[in-house]
Scaffold this motif. Structure first.
Motif, PDB file in Angstrom:
ATOM      1  N   GLY A  90      11.169   2.067  27.407  1.00 15.02           N
ATOM      2  CA  GLY A  90       9.746   1.882  27.632  1.00 15.02           C
ATOM      3  C   GLY A  90       8.872   2.281  26.450  1.00 15.02           C
ATOM      4  N   ARG A  91       9.435   3.089  25.538  1.00 14.64           N
ATOM      5  CA  ARG A  91       8.649   3.509  24.377  1.00 14.64           C
ATOM      6  C   ARG A  91       8.823   2.496  23.242  1.00 14.64           C
ATOM      7  NH1 ARG A  91       7.359   9.002  25.325  1.00 14.64           N
ATOM      8  NH2 ARG A  91       5.908   8.764  23.573  1.00 14.64           N
ATOM      9  N   ILE A  92       8.126   2.745  22.139  1.00 18.84           N
ATOM     10  CA  ILE A  92       8.213   1.859  20.984  1.00 18.84           C
ATOM     11  C   ILE A  92       9.373   2.266  20.074  1.00 18.84           C
ATOM     12  CG2 ILE A  92       6.565   3.245  19.668  1.00 18.84           C
ATOM     13  CD1 ILE A  92       5.597   0.628  18.362  1.00 18.84           C
ATOM     14  N   SER A  93      10.098   1.262  19.585  1.00 16.52           N
ATOM     15  CA  SER A  93      11.112   1.488  18.552  1.00 16.52           C
ATOM     16  C   SER A  93      10.565   0.929  17.252  1.00 16.52           C
ATOM     17  CB  SER A  93      12.420   0.765  18.889  1.00 16.52           C
ATOM     18  OG  SER A  93      13.017   1.279  20.046  1.00 16.52           O
ATOM     19  N   ILE A  94      10.663   1.697  16.195  1.00 10.61           N
ATOM     20  CA  ILE A  94      10.210   1.245  14.877  1.00 10.61           C
ATOM     21  C   ILE A  94      11.357   1.395  13.899  1.00 10.61           C
ATOM     22  CG2 ILE A  94       8.576   1.552  12.979  1.00 10.61           C
ATOM     23  CD1 ILE A  94       6.605   2.731  14.989  1.00 10.61           C
ATOM     24  N   LEU A  95      11.808   0.263  13.388  1.00  8.77           N
ATOM     25  CA  LEU A  95      12.894   0.257  12.413  1.00  8.77           C
ATOM     26  C   LEU A  95      12.319  -0.146  11.061  1.00  8.77           C
ATOM     27  CD1 LEU A  95      14.073  -0.975  15.334  1.00  8.77           C
ATOM     28  CD2 LEU A  95      16.188  -0.765  14.047  1.00  8.77           C
ATOM     29  N   ASN A  96      12.702   0.572  10.039  1.00 11.56           N
ATOM     30  CA  ASN A  96      12.118   0.389   8.717  1.00 11.56           C
ATOM     31  C   ASN A  96      13.104  -0.152   7.694  1.00 11.56           C
ATOM     32  OD1 ASN A  96       9.409   1.495   9.193  1.00 11.56           O
ATOM     33  ND2 ASN A  96      10.516   3.404   9.588  1.00 11.56           N
ATOM     34  N   CYS A  97      12.536  -0.815   6.692  1.00 12.05           N
ATOM     35  CA  CYS A  97      13.349  -1.434   5.653  1.00 12.05           C
ATOM     36  C   CYS A  97      12.538  -1.458   4.359  1.00 12.05           C
ATOM     37  CB  CYS A  97      13.720  -2.847   6.095  1.00 12.05           C
ATOM     38  SG  CYS A  97      14.733  -3.777   4.934  1.00 12.05           S
ATOM     39  N   ASP A  98      13.155  -1.081   3.261  1.00 13.41           N
ATOM     40  CA  ASP A  98      12.496  -1.119   1.960  1.00 13.41           C
ATOM     41  C   ASP A  98      13.279  -2.021   1.019  1.00 13.41           C
ATOM     42  OD1 ASP A  98      12.147   2.183   2.745  1.00 13.41           O
ATOM     43  OD2 ASP A  98      10.368   0.981   2.294  1.00 13.41           O
ATOM     44  N   TYR A  99      12.565  -2.663   0.118  1.00 18.96           N
ATOM     45  CA  TYR A  99      13.240  -3.535  -0.835  1.00 18.96           C
ATOM     46  C   TYR A  99      12.666  -3.320  -2.224  1.00 18.96           C
ATOM     47  CZ  TYR A  99       9.133  -6.587  -0.282  1.00 18.96           C
ATOM     48  OH  TYR A  99       7.863  -7.091  -0.238  1.00 18.96           O
ATOM     49  N   THR A 100      13.408  -3.772  -3.215  1.00 17.39           N
ATOM     50  CA  THR A 100      12.973  -3.538  -4.597  1.00 17.39           C
ATOM     51  C   THR A 100      12.688  -4.826  -5.358  1.00 17.39           C
ATOM     52  OG1 THR A 100      15.290  -3.462  -5.324  1.00 17.39           O
ATOM     53  CG2 THR A 100      14.241  -1.360  -4.749  1.00 17.39           C
ATOM     54  N   ASN A 101      13.234  -5.935  -4.908  1.00 11.10           N
ATOM     55  CA  ASN A 101      13.134  -7.190  -5.657  1.00 11.10           C
ATOM     56  C   ASN A 101      11.871  -7.953  -5.293  1.00 11.10           C
ATOM     57  OD1 ASN A 101      13.511  -9.687  -6.869  1.00 11.10           O
ATOM     58  ND2 ASN A 101      15.656  -9.856  -6.272  1.00 11.10           N
ATOM     59  N   SER A 102      10.974  -8.111  -6.242  1.00 10.24           N
ATOM     60  CA  SER A 102       9.712  -8.812  -5.995  1.00 10.24           C
ATOM     61  C   SER A 102       9.900 -10.315  -5.791  1.00 10.24           C
ATOM     62  CB  SER A 102       8.770  -8.615  -7.185  1.00 10.24           C
ATOM     63  OG  SER A 102       8.526  -7.269  -7.413  1.00 10.24           O
ATOM     64  N   MET A 103      11.076 -10.819  -6.083  1.00 15.96           N
ATOM     65  CA  MET A 103      11.332 -12.252  -5.950  1.00 15.96           C
ATOM     66  C   MET A 103      11.721 -12.656  -4.527  1.00 15.96           C
ATOM     67  SD  MET A 103      10.581 -13.172  -8.878  1.00 15.96           S
ATOM     68  CE  MET A 103      11.045 -14.907  -8.811  1.00 15.96           C
ATOM     69  N   PHE A 104      11.933 -11.684  -3.657  1.00 19.19           N
ATOM     70  CA  PHE A 104      12.243 -12.025  -2.267  1.00 19.19           C
ATOM     71  C   PHE A 104      11.037 -12.744  -1.655  1.00 19.19           C
ATOM     72  CE2 PHE A 104      16.207 -10.280  -2.367  1.00 19.19           C
ATOM     73  CZ  PHE A 104      16.303  -8.897  -2.388  1.00 19.19           C
ATOM     74  N   ASP A 105      11.294 -13.870  -0.974  1.00 16.69           N
ATOM     75  CA  ASP A 105      10.175 -14.641  -0.431  1.00 16.69           C
ATOM     76  C   ASP A 105      10.210 -14.778   1.090  1.00 16.69           C
ATOM     77  OD1 ASP A 105      11.327 -18.082  -0.981  1.00 16.69           O
ATOM     78  OD2 ASP A 105      12.311 -16.331  -0.111  1.00 16.69           O
ATOM     79  N   HIS A 139       7.819  -2.972   1.744  1.00 18.46           N
ATOM     80  CA  HIS A 139       8.287  -2.342   2.972  1.00 18.46           C
ATOM     81  C   HIS A 139       8.071  -3.288   4.146  1.00 18.46           C
ATOM     82  CE1 HIS A 139       9.035   0.937   5.840  1.00 18.46           C
ATOM     83  NE2 HIS A 139       8.020   0.439   6.536  1.00 18.46           N
ATOM     84  N   LEU A 140       9.066  -3.370   5.004  1.00 19.18           N
ATOM     85  CA  LEU A 140       8.861  -4.091   6.247  1.00 19.18           C
ATOM     86  C   LEU A 140       9.379  -3.262   7.405  1.00 19.18           C
ATOM     87  CD1 LEU A 140      11.351  -7.026   6.818  1.00 19.18           C
ATOM     88  CD2 LEU A 140      11.508  -5.645   4.794  1.00 19.18           C
ATOM     89  N   SER A 141       8.838  -3.545   8.563  1.00 16.87           N
ATOM     90  CA  SER A 141       9.244  -2.801   9.741  1.00 16.87           C
ATOM     91  C   SER A 141       9.340  -3.741  10.934  1.00 16.87           C
ATOM     92  CB  SER A 141       8.275  -1.648  10.026  1.00 16.87           C
ATOM     93  OG  SER A 141       6.981  -2.139  10.269  1.00 16.87           O
TER      94      SER A 141
END
Lengths: 112, 111
Positions: free
Chosen positions: B16-31, B72-74
């Motif tokens: 019932g609560r919120i799940s927050i999963l995080n992800c970081d990246y380094t490559n600016s070419m990711f589209d 960063h994306l989540s």
């Protein structure tokens, strides 16, 4: 059923042996990708084929090789197997125009 | 050099609560960025994606946020359900439709 078929599902073999993993991509997909997942680690990219030709290589060992056949199925050959090669091997396919992959259910390889 | 990182190997959340999963990246070419969900003994399945030109994409209980300046994306899951318990992989795409995956986060949703 994702449409990507991998065989066999399980494989147990001894060190030093050679095995072949097979993948049939989803109908219409021209690209096939092979990934290795060891012991709850991430998905390590091995190799990509597009319409029969090798397109990209990742951290694939020299003991490993792959090919894609005219009917677009692909085989991953693993030779001189070591205990550390025990892992899940996933195949995925994609259409050139889509952003994501469709994965098969994997082959679990155990080297004893 | 890991271009896509998921720094939390596991996350435990109450139902019932919120799940927050995080992800970081380094490559600016990711589209293009994707989240995959994986149950034991199954292959990863596509969950949700977002283009680099957007900052949010929503699909039912799942929302992905992208902060390009922070690289960063989540993934937000609201409300979390026991059936959401799985390993979640973030992935980023670059030229040639090549996906680079993070190491995964194991989500456990407790009833």
């Amino acid at each position: 059923d994702s449409g990507v078929t991998q065989t066999p599902k399980h494989l147990i073999t001894a060190t030093g042996q050679r095995v072949t993993l097979r993948c049939s991509p989803r109908s219409g997909d021209l690209s096939v990708y092979w990934y290795q997942q060891s012991l709850d680690q991430g998905l390590q990219f091995l190799i990509q084929y597009y319409n029969g030709e090798e397109r990209a290589k990742g951290n694939i060992l020299e003991r490993f090789s792959a090919q894609q056949f005219p009917d677009l199925h692909s085989e991953l050959n693993l030779s001189s197997l070591e205990l550390g090669d025990s892992a899940l091997y996933f195949c995925a396919s994609s259409s050139r125009d889509l952003g994501g992959y469709t994965f098969g259910s994997g082959t679990r390889l155990t080297v004893v | 050099d890991q271009q896509v990182k998921q720094n939390s190997p596991s996350l435990s959340v109450q139902e019932g609560r919120i799940s927050i999963l995080n992800c970081d990246y380094t490559n600016s070419m990711f589209d293009y960025f994707l989240w995959y969900k994986k149950y034991p003994a199954e292959g990863p399945t596509f969950l949700i994606s977002i283009s680099s030109i957007k900052d949010k994409n929503e699909d039912g209980r799942f929302t992905v946020f992208l902060n390009k300046s922070a690289k960063h994306l989540s993934l937000h899951i609201v409300p979390s359900q026991p059936g959401d318990s799985a390993v979640y992989f973030c992935a980023a795409r670059e030229a040639g439709n090549m996906l680079t995956f993070g190491g995964g986060t194991r989500l456990m949703v407790k009833p």
